[in-house]
Enzyme design. Structure first.
Site, PDB file in Angstrom:
ATOM      1  N   GLN A 182       0.809  -1.231   0.000  1.00  0.00           N
ATOM      2  CA  GLN A 182       0.000   0.000   0.000  1.00  0.00           C
ATOM      3  C   GLN A 182       0.838   1.275   0.000  1.00  0.00           C
ATOM      4  O   GLN A 182       0.413   2.298  -0.544  1.00  0.00           O
ATOM      5  CB  GLN A 182      -0.930   0.003   1.208  1.00  0.00           C
ATOM      6  N   ARG A 192      16.607  -2.132  10.403  1.00  0.00           N
ATOM      7  CA  ARG A 192      15.494  -2.743   9.656  1.00  0.00           C
ATOM      8  C   ARG A 192      15.506  -2.370   8.180  1.00  0.00           C
ATOM      9  O   ARG A 192      15.208  -3.197   7.326  1.00  0.00           O
ATOM     10  CB  ARG A 192      14.151  -2.269  10.236  1.00  0.00           C
ATOM     11  N   TYR A 247      20.735  -2.638  21.799  1.00  0.00           N
ATOM     12  CA  TYR A 247      21.863  -3.286  21.115  1.00  0.00           C
ATOM     13  C   TYR A 247      22.359  -2.375  20.004  1.00  0.00           C
ATOM     14  O   TYR A 247      21.615  -1.510  19.519  1.00  0.00           O
ATOM     15  CB  TYR A 247      21.467  -4.658  20.553  1.00  0.00           C
ATOM     16  N   ASP A 302       2.526 -11.209  10.933  1.00  0.00           N
ATOM     17  CA  ASP A 302       1.678 -10.553  11.930  1.00  0.00           C
ATOM     18  C   ASP A 302       0.193 -10.685  11.598  1.00  0.00           C
ATOM     19  O   ASP A 302      -0.654 -10.596  12.490  1.00  0.00           O
ATOM     20  CB  ASP A 302       2.029  -9.061  12.030  1.00  0.00           C
TER      21      ASP A 302
HETATM   22  P1  FAD Z   1       4.490  -5.753   8.591  1.00  0.00           P
HETATM   23  O1  FAD Z   1       5.915  -5.491   8.845  1.00  0.00           O
HETATM   24  O2  FAD Z   1       3.490  -4.954   9.387  1.00  0.00           O
HETATM   25  O3  FAD Z   1       4.231  -5.527   7.054  1.00  0.00           O
HETATM   26  C1  FAD Z   1       2.944  -5.455   6.517  1.00  0.00           C
HETATM   27  C2  FAD Z   1       3.008  -4.680   5.203  1.00  0.00           C
HETATM   28  O4  FAD Z   1       1.732  -4.733   4.587  1.00  0.00           O
HETATM   29  C3  FAD Z   1       3.340  -3.204   5.409  1.00  0.00           C
HETATM   30  O5  FAD Z   1       4.355  -2.831   4.509  1.00  0.00           O
HETATM   31  C4  FAD Z   1       2.019  -2.500   5.120  1.00  0.00           C
HETATM   32  O6  FAD Z   1       2.204  -1.203   4.573  1.00  0.00           O
HETATM   33  C5  FAD Z   1       1.397  -3.454   4.120  1.00  0.00           C
HETATM   34  N1  FAD Z   1      -0.072  -3.407   4.076  1.00  0.00           N
HETATM   35  C6  FAD Z   1      -0.932  -3.325   5.122  1.00  0.00           C
HETATM   36  N2  FAD Z   1      -2.198  -3.339   4.682  1.00  0.00           N
HETATM   37  C7  FAD Z   1      -2.152  -3.425   3.330  1.00  0.00           C
HETATM   38  C8  FAD Z   1      -3.136  -3.493   2.307  1.00  0.00           C
HETATM   39  N3  FAD Z   1      -4.447  -3.466   2.603  1.00  0.00           N
HETATM   40  N4  FAD Z   1      -2.735  -3.583   1.011  1.00  0.00           N
HETATM   41  C9  FAD Z   1      -1.397  -3.627   0.699  1.00  0.00           C
HETATM   42  N5  FAD Z   1      -0.416  -3.547   1.641  1.00  0.00           N
HETATM   43  C10 FAD Z   1      -0.791  -3.467   2.937  1.00  0.00           C
HETATM   44  N6  FAD Z   1      10.634  -9.305  15.384  1.00  0.00           N
HETATM   45  C11 FAD Z   1      11.804  -9.998  15.301  1.00  0.00           C
HETATM   46  O7  FAD Z   1      11.852 -11.058  14.647  1.00  0.00           O
HETATM   47  N7  FAD Z   1      12.934  -9.544  15.925  1.00  0.00           N
HETATM   48  C12 FAD Z   1      12.947  -8.393  16.649  1.00  0.00           C
HETATM   49  O8  FAD Z   1      13.988  -7.999  17.176  1.00  0.00           O
HETATM   50  C13 FAD Z   1      11.730  -7.653  16.770  1.00  0.00           C
HETATM   51  N8  FAD Z   1      11.695  -6.518  17.495  1.00  0.00           N
HETATM   52  C14 FAD Z   1      10.514  -5.818  17.597  1.00  0.00           C
HETATM   53  C15 FAD Z   1      10.469  -4.662  18.399  1.00  0.00           C
HETATM   54  C16 FAD Z   1       9.297  -3.940  18.521  1.00  0.00           C
HETATM   55  C17 FAD Z   1       9.242  -2.737  19.389  1.00  0.00           C
HETATM   56  C18 FAD Z   1       8.137  -4.378  17.816  1.00  0.00           C
HETATM   57  C19 FAD Z   1       6.842  -3.613  17.918  1.00  0.00           C
HETATM   58  C20 FAD Z   1       8.166  -5.524  17.029  1.00  0.00           C
HETATM   59  C21 FAD Z   1       9.354  -6.252  16.929  1.00  0.00           C
HETATM   60  N9  FAD Z   1       9.420  -7.422  16.145  1.00  0.00           N
HETATM   61  C22 FAD Z   1      10.578  -8.143  16.088  1.00  0.00           C
HETATM   62  C23 FAD Z   1       8.220  -7.896  15.415  1.00  0.00           C
HETATM   63  C24 FAD Z   1       8.284  -7.522  13.945  1.00  0.00           C
HETATM   64  O9  FAD Z   1       8.541  -6.143  13.791  1.00  0.00           O
HETATM   65  C25 FAD Z   1       6.985  -7.857  13.245  1.00  0.00           C
HETATM   66  O10 FAD Z   1       6.511  -9.101  13.685  1.00  0.00           O
HETATM   67  C26 FAD Z   1       7.212  -7.929  11.735  1.00  0.00           C
HETATM   68  O11 FAD Z   1       7.697  -6.704  11.255  1.00  0.00           O
HETATM   69  C27 FAD Z   1       5.923  -8.325  11.029  1.00  0.00           C
HETATM   70  O12 FAD Z   1       6.188  -8.429   9.661  1.00  0.00           O
HETATM   71  P2  FAD Z   1       4.985  -8.592   8.629  1.00  0.00           P
HETATM   72  O13 FAD Z   1       5.634  -8.574   7.295  1.00  0.00           O
HETATM   73  O14 FAD Z   1       4.128  -9.720   9.029  1.00  0.00           O
HETATM   74  O15 FAD Z   1       4.099  -7.274   8.834  1.00  0.00           O
END
Ligand code: FAD
Length: 427
Positions: free
Chosen positions: A41, A114, A234, A313
């Protein structure tokens, strides 16, 4: 890796969401010869300015995708994981990382910015010289509807009315997944009560102050435990920044708005009475501190419906209290690619079912353990806290009740090819 489809048309997959989970899946599927379109998006693909850790279970996947050289150029390697007590910084537990992880788990424990990790994945997805069909990455493509009139060819519809039909549709669109809602999956979103401050503190300021110099003398992954709150930090980019995550009770404003800009002053004030070194460290933050409300998902075994499935997620958002959210999404990606990589169209639904069978229980255990760590980390001083500290002091491997041994070994993979990329540590 050879594709079973090399002589015929390979499966087409639409991945909704170009975050770390979506891109890892896109790359893993590409390497199996599948044709992948990613719909993101945002107007530009990228990640927030913050750090991330990959424990051996995730590093192993990334290395298996052929990224070793690119990752070695951007990673910082911590030598140990240290747990400290809030009041005086005394060490209550120490787990070796560095060579220990490579030797024991055949994969490293690494830290990155990241944006760097995301760029490595993106470059590999679109590398014209890489194996498999180049991934079609489309930005400005927010998915707002699904058309599943033909169950074998789900269609993602974007806000501008464009339609993307494919054999498989994967919702990797994060904690507030639209695909999840559109496929009618249950509402599992929960508010934890906590929020996370995030900041990148310039490493040169840390190195220049004798009160914080120790942070650059030995790279470590550090967790400070205190009543109701904890602090993680870190170094990333070889010392360019100290990445800081401070988890504290959430304010009403942050809960409502999810993300709020904050300041160095608010970050320091969030840890009153803590060891002086904490204020010395946090006070060096620039005013680009942000606050994130911490939402997570209740454990949920329903990750698929027909030719549509969820990843990352979108299906198992967890508290960052095991630093495993993205790492579990990477495990999803590897298993998904194994399963889809060995079927033709007729086998898609069975392959997705096998993917869920292999991943949902495992990720659910990590979700639960991350939630339990909220209480484990935040115990008030007293007998329970003393018992916890004693457990950690005795060298307990892990937190709550899943061991690092289990977590870092990861979901078993079938593919012997992955072994060929495994980390060969220096003997
Ligand atoms: P996201 O990273 O949320 O990506 C989802 C993507 O989908 C985004 O780019 C968004 O723009 C897009 N999107 C959303 N809706 C739509 C739509 N309708 N149409 C098209 N695109 C859309 N995890 C680790 O493994 N190690 C760590 O050290 C770690 N540290 C963390 C620290 C903090 C403070 C937090 C909050 C989280 C941490 N995490 C860590 C967890 C990690 O950040 C998330 O679990 C991970 O980024 C999830 O990845 P994802 O691709 O599932 O979702």
């Amino acid at each position: 890796m050879a594709s079973p489809h090399s002589s015929t048309q390979s499966l087409e997959v639409t991945v909704v969401g170009g975050g770390l989970g979506g891109l890892t899946a896109a790359l893993a599927l590409r390497l199996r010869g599948l044709r992948v379109t990613v719909l993101e998006q945002a107007p530009r693909l990228g990640e927030i300015g913050a750090g991330i850790q990959t424990a051996p279970n995730a590093s192993r996947i990334l290395l298996g995708l052929g990224l070793r050289g690119r990752l070695e150029a951007i990673r910082t390697e911590p030598l140990d994981q240290v747990r400290r007590r809030w009041q005086d910084g005394s060490i209550i537990g120490l787990t070796p990382l560095g060579e220990f992880c490579k030797r024991t788990y055949n994969a490293p424990y690494w830290h990155y910015h990241r944006a760097d990790l995301h760029r490595v994945l993106m470059d590999a997805c679109v590398d014209p010289d890489g194996p498999g069909p180049v991934v079609d990455l489309r930005t400005d493509s927010r998915v707002t509807a699904l058309d599943r009139g033909d169950p074998a060819r789900p269609v993602a519809v974007t806000a501008d009315g464009a339609e993307y039909a494919a054999d498989v549709l994967i919702g990797a669109d994060g904690v507030r997944s639209a695909v999840r809602d559109l496929m009618g999956a249950p509402d599992t979103l929960r508010f934890s009560g906590d929020m996370a401050f995030r900041a990148l503190i310039p490493g040169d300021l840390i190195a220049a102050d004798p009160a914080t110099r120790w942070l650059v003398d030995r790279y470590q992954s550090t967790i400070w435990y205190g009543p109701d709150r904890h602090l993680v930090h870190y170094m990333i980019r070889g010392g360019e920044f100290l990445n800081v995550v401070g988890c504290v009770p959430c304010t009403d404003e942050v809960r409502e708005r999810w993300t709020v800009a904050s300041t160095a002053r608010e970050l320091v004030d969030a840890f009153p009475g803590w060891d002086d070194r904490v204020a010395a460290m946090l006070g060096k933050a620039k005013d680009d501190v942000s606050c994130f409300a911490l939402y997570h998902r209740r454990r949920d075994p329903v990750w698929m419906d027909g030719h549509t499935a969820l990843l990352g997620d979108a299906c198992h958002a967890m508290l960052p209290y095991q630093a495993q959210g993205a790492s579990q999404a990477m495990e999803d990606a590897a298993v998904l690619a194994e399963e889809l990589g060995r079927v033709t169209r007729a086998g898609v639904e069975t392959a997705l079912r096998r993917y869920v069978d292999r991943r949902a229980k495992h990720a659910g255990m990590v979700q639960d353990a991350s939630l339990r760590n909220m209480a484990f980390y935040h115990l008030p001083d007293g007998p329970e806290q003393e018992a916890r500290d004693e457990l950690l002091r005795r060298g307990f491997s892990g937190e709550s009740d899943i061991s690092y041994d289990w977590l870092w070994s990861g979901t078993p993979l079938h593919d012997p090819d992955l072994g060929a990329f495994a980390y060969q540590f220096a003997r």
